[in-house]
Design an enzyme around this catalytic site. Structure first.
Site, PDB file in Angstrom:
ATOM      1  N   GLU A 167       7.215  -7.987  -4.004  1.00 38.86           N
ATOM      2  CA  GLU A 167       6.556  -7.395  -5.170  1.00 38.86           C
ATOM      3  C   GLU A 167       5.169  -6.875  -4.850  1.00 38.86           C
ATOM      4  OE1 GLU A 167       8.237 -10.277  -5.214  1.00 38.86           O
ATOM      5  OE2 GLU A 167       9.982  -9.574  -6.332  1.00 38.86           O
ATOM      6  N   HIS A 202      11.954 -16.869 -15.750  1.00 43.65           N
ATOM      7  CA  HIS A 202      12.614 -15.570 -15.959  1.00 43.65           C
ATOM      8  C   HIS A 202      12.461 -15.082 -17.394  1.00 43.65           C
ATOM      9  CE1 HIS A 202      15.295 -15.288 -12.324  1.00 43.65           C
ATOM     10  NE2 HIS A 202      15.392 -14.059 -12.696  1.00 43.65           N
TER      11      HIS A 202
HETATM   12  C1  TPP Z   1      10.047 -13.021  -6.525  1.00 48.06           C
HETATM   13  C2  TPP Z   1      11.399 -12.610  -6.949  1.00 48.06           C
HETATM   14  N1  TPP Z   1      11.732 -11.309  -6.895  1.00 48.06           N
HETATM   15  C3  TPP Z   1      12.959 -10.910  -7.284  1.00 48.06           C
HETATM   16  C4  TPP Z   1      13.878 -11.806  -7.741  1.00 48.06           C
HETATM   17  C5  TPP Z   1      15.262 -11.367  -8.184  1.00 48.06           C
HETATM   18  N2  TPP Z   1      16.256 -11.812  -7.212  1.00 48.06           N
HETATM   19  C6  TPP Z   1      16.947 -12.944  -7.421  1.00 48.06           C
HETATM   20  S1  TPP Z   1      17.941 -13.305  -6.146  1.00 48.06           S
HETATM   21  C7  TPP Z   1      17.476 -11.942  -5.281  1.00 48.06           C
HETATM   22  C8  TPP Z   1      18.062 -11.676  -3.945  1.00 48.06           C
HETATM   23  C9  TPP Z   1      17.743 -12.721  -2.940  1.00 48.06           C
HETATM   24  O1  TPP Z   1      18.376 -12.471  -1.743  1.00 48.06           O
HETATM   25  P1  TPP Z   1      18.289 -13.454  -0.494  1.00 48.06           P
HETATM   26  O2  TPP Z   1      16.913 -13.937  -0.316  1.00 48.06           O
HETATM   27  O3  TPP Z   1      18.917 -12.761   0.647  1.00 48.06           O
HETATM   28  O4  TPP Z   1      19.148 -14.708  -0.913  1.00 48.06           O
HETATM   29  P2  TPP Z   1      20.657 -14.797  -1.404  1.00 48.06           P
HETATM   30  O5  TPP Z   1      20.639 -14.577  -2.874  1.00 48.06           O
HETATM   31  O6  TPP Z   1      21.455 -13.777  -0.675  1.00 48.06           O
HETATM   32  O7  TPP Z   1      21.076 -16.177  -1.067  1.00 48.06           O
HETATM   33  C10 TPP Z   1      16.545 -11.215  -6.021  1.00 48.06           C
HETATM   34  C11 TPP Z   1      15.944  -9.958  -5.575  1.00 48.06           C
HETATM   35  C12 TPP Z   1      13.484 -13.157  -7.797  1.00 48.06           C
HETATM   36  N3  TPP Z   1      14.293 -14.117  -8.265  1.00 48.06           N
HETATM   37  N4  TPP Z   1      12.251 -13.521  -7.383  1.00 48.06           N
END
Ligand code: TPP
Lengths: 361, 323
Positions: free
Chosen positions: B59, B128
């Site tokens: 972000e 959230h």
């Molecule tokens: C700071 C933040 N930015 C965006 C999000 C929205 N978001 C939730 S899960 C996710 C993807 C995360 O991917 P990864 O770190 O690869 O983990 P995975 O879900 O694949 O286990 C996003 C962008 C969030 N929860 N927190």
């Protein structure tokens, strides 16, 4: 041993158990068949829990749920070398790892049903509640590790995060601090190749995530995340290293999320069936099954027995969680500060009075 | 006139402005495949290839690079999936974006639009569901926009995309699917113009975002009792249209201020004190506020219902003021 021999800059990946279930005898870790059978059972429980959780969500009995199908070996094998005094700091996808480290399935289910008490850890279970902001929590693991080192209690903090999380500055600050403090911390990245719909190549221009550790001055190892033996062996080495004062490590477990990001996601929008099928053939459970079968330590009867027992365990946990009543309204005010402020007490009283009026009316 | 949802209206505004102005680019997590968490940016990649960029999960990176690009003449529209995660970029928002024009002695425009899905929705829990307008409101240099209808959302986003200063555009999740009449023709709604959504003589409800439809509902419920509510939708918090609010309070002599934020230090505190400070003589009763308790949004759906301010709270407040 692995940290010296496998160069993440050369994309070298530790793998011991092949998808056909053949074991590289030169690297075999000290796990006997009984232990492997135990881990198989644990992975199976995770798989069954996951599938049941998705169906619970579809029935409106769970909230949005983050699936772990395909990543069971990462969770079972990475927690296996841990001791109760060690800490786990995970993201939302590590239900299996949290369970392995002592959080009952009932509590985990309570969490997914939308109840803060699901994160109220039993005494002696060193697991932090899930933090939803991606990448926010590895710093807490560094803090726990630093405190452990300060107190010389011999504990190690393990933090789990996804490939996408490695784009957050906080994750890099965590690794940098851990390196500087020589904190007994293991960074366990589950590279499941997607962050929601975004493929890992859009997160980083590094060929591997493991190699990022080198810049922070500690080892980074790339490991086949669908191979319980390799994950166990690499993790055991990292945990031992941390425990004896050798500082942090980063492990990149190369795996695949077979399910959706969460029950709110439709993965067919961003990946094709052929890719998923390929990874199905690399199912972490299947290869353990093949391995045990070849050694005469797996049979269909045993599998049926397990399926029945684990399904029962999962269903019991979810039913128990469902039987827990919704938290009382007072709860929201009770857990804000050690002692509720006067303002909070006032707000609590006002809410309770309003609810009473409602009940009467 | 065709009816459109707020989601579609926002999408239309983006498409129309991108067509008009090729310096507009879109940045954010997951903004192509899923069109962001609420599908607002879906379809942009097909229509404007190369002008939408899916970012790493970063972000501070999103806001900081948007700011950099804006300083040399681009017009970035950046999405941070949830306003809760704007907190991960607070240095960029507060110390940089808000202050750069001032620190350059006015030498540069800073046309960044941050789109920030906000507020409660079922089972999204503490991290959230937040409403953080008040944080941004407090920082000189940021414009804060909170549309409550599809019509306003489109017109306000157009103004945001034509402006010269940073805009924090709060999109309330619960409002995305609300529909109203939205013309196909181009229109823009200037900042700093509140909208009287319903006229009434007895009490003014000054509402923001998701509380506007609730205030209108309250007005419907109170009218048969002979209480006529005037509903003023602030639409933008910075700049703020004092004149419309004061004129309404001058007419009804009673004011309720409401938003979905935590009450303490919230937007309602600012608006209520403006009324008390500058409109005191018009008041027949103290200003009332309806907003949330000093707690994070509970995960439990039952408790969540108790925290989000409701229509019935507005009805009760109005009865107390008028009765
Ligand atoms: C700071 C933040 N930015 C965006 C999000 C929205 N978001 C939730 S899960 C996710 C993807 C995360 O991917 P990864 O770190 O690869 O983990 P995975 O879900 O694949 O286990 C996003 C962008 C969030 N929860 N927190």
């Amino acid at each position: 041993m692995f940290a010296d021999r496998y160069d993440p800059l050369q994309d070298e990946m530790v793998s011991i158990l092949t998808p056909d279930g053949c074991c590289d005898e030169t690297l075999r870790p000290d796990l006997d068949d009984e232990q492997i059978r135990t881990m198989y059972r644990q992975m199976l429980t995770m798989r069954l829990y996951d599938r049941k959780a998705v169906s619970m969500q579809r029935q409106g009995r769970f909230g949005t749920y983050a699936q772990m199908e395909g990543q069971e070996a990462c969770m079972a094998a990475s927690t296996y070398p841990l001791e109760p005094r060690d800490w786990i700091v995970s993201s939302y996808r590590e239900t299996g790892a949290m369970w392995m480290h002592g959080v009952p399935l009932k509590l985990l289910s309570l969490y997914w049903m939308g109840n803060e008490f699901g994160s109220h850890m039993p005494d002696g279970v060193n697991v932090l509640p899930v933090s939803i902001p991606v990448g926010s929590h590895p710093l807490h693991a560094v803090g726990l590790a630093y405190a452990g080192k300060y107190r010389q209690d011999g504990s190690v903090a393990v933090t789990y995060f996804g490939d996408g999380a490695t784009s957050e500055g906080d994750v890099h600050e965590a690794m940098n601090l851990a390196g500087v403090y020589e904190a007994p911390c293991v960074f366990f990245c589950q590279n499941n190749q997607y962050a929601i719909s975004v493929p890992v190549r859009e997160q980083t221009a590094s060929p591997t995530i493991a190699q990022k550790a080198l810049a922070y001055g500690f080892p980074g190892v790339l490991v086949d995340g669908n191979d319980i033996m390799a994950v166990y062996a690499v993790m055991q080495e990292a945990v031992e290293r941390a425990r004896r004062g050798g500082g942090p490590s980063l492990i990149e477990a190369y795996t695949y999320r077979l399910g959706a990001h969460t029950t709110a996601d439709d993965p067919t929008k961003y990946r094709d069936d052929a890719e998923v099928e390929f990874w199905r053939s690399r199912d972490p459970l299947l290869r353990v099954q093949k391995y045990l079968h070849a050694r005469g330590a797996w049979s269909e009867d045993w599998e049926h027995e397990l399926l029945e027992a684990c399904t029962g365990e999962v269903e019991q946990a979810m039913n128990d969680a469902e039987a827990v009543p919704q938290p009382p309204p007072q709860d929201m005010f009770r857990y804000m500060f050690a002692e509720p402020s006067a303002a909070l007490r006032e707000q609590e009283a006002a809410l309770l009075a309003a609810l009473q009026v409602q009940q009467k009316g | 006139m065709p009816k459109k949802s707020m989601r579609d209206a926002l999408r239309e505004a983006l498409h129309e402005e991108m067509e008009r102005d090729d310096s507009i680019i879109v940045l954010g997590e997951d903004v192509i495949t899923h069109g962001g968490p609420y599908a607002v940016t879906r379809g942009i990649d097909e229509k404007f290839p190369g002008r939408i960029r899916q970012t790493p999960i970063s972000e501070a990176g999103i806001v900081g690079t948007a700011l950099g690009a804006a300083l040399c003449g681009m017009r970035p529209v950046a999405e941070v999936m949830y306003v809760d995660f704007a907190t991960c970029a607070m240095d960029e928002v507060v110390n940089q974006m808000a202050k750069v024009r001032y620190m350059f002695g006015g030498q540069t425009d800073v046309p960044v639009v941050l789109r920030l899905p906000s507020g409660s929705a079922r089972l999204l829990a503490a991290q959230h569901s937040q409403c953080l307008e008040a944080w941004f409101l407090h920082v000189p240099g940021l414009q804060v926009v909170v549309p409550s209808t599809a019509y306003d959302a489109k017109g306000l986003l157009k103004t945001a995309l034509r402006g010269k200063d940073p805009v924090l555009f709060m999109e309330y999740k619960r409002l995305y699917t609300n529909e109203c009449e939205v013309p196909d023709e181009d229109y823009a709604i200037p900042f700093g113009q509140a909208d009287v959504k319903r006229e009434g003589r007895d009490v003014t409800i000054v509402a923001t975002g998701p509380m506007v439809p609730k205030a209108l509902e309250a007005a419907d419920l109170l009218s048969p009792e002979g209480i006529e509510v005037e509903v003023v939708d602030t639409r933008t918090l910075v700049p703020f249209d004092k004149a419309t609010v004061f004129a309404s309070v001058g007419k009804t002599n009673r004011a309720i201020v409401t938003d979905e934020e935590v009450k303490r230090g919230g937007t309602s505190a600012e608006i209520a004190s403006l009324i008390a400070e500058e409109c005191f003589d018009a008041l027949d009763a103290p200003v009332k506020r309806v907003a949330a308790a000093e707690v994070p949004m509970p995960f439990s759906p039952e408790l969540e219902k108790l925290v989000v301010p409701k229509t019935e709270h507005l009805v009760a407040a109005a009865r107390e003021l008028v009765g």
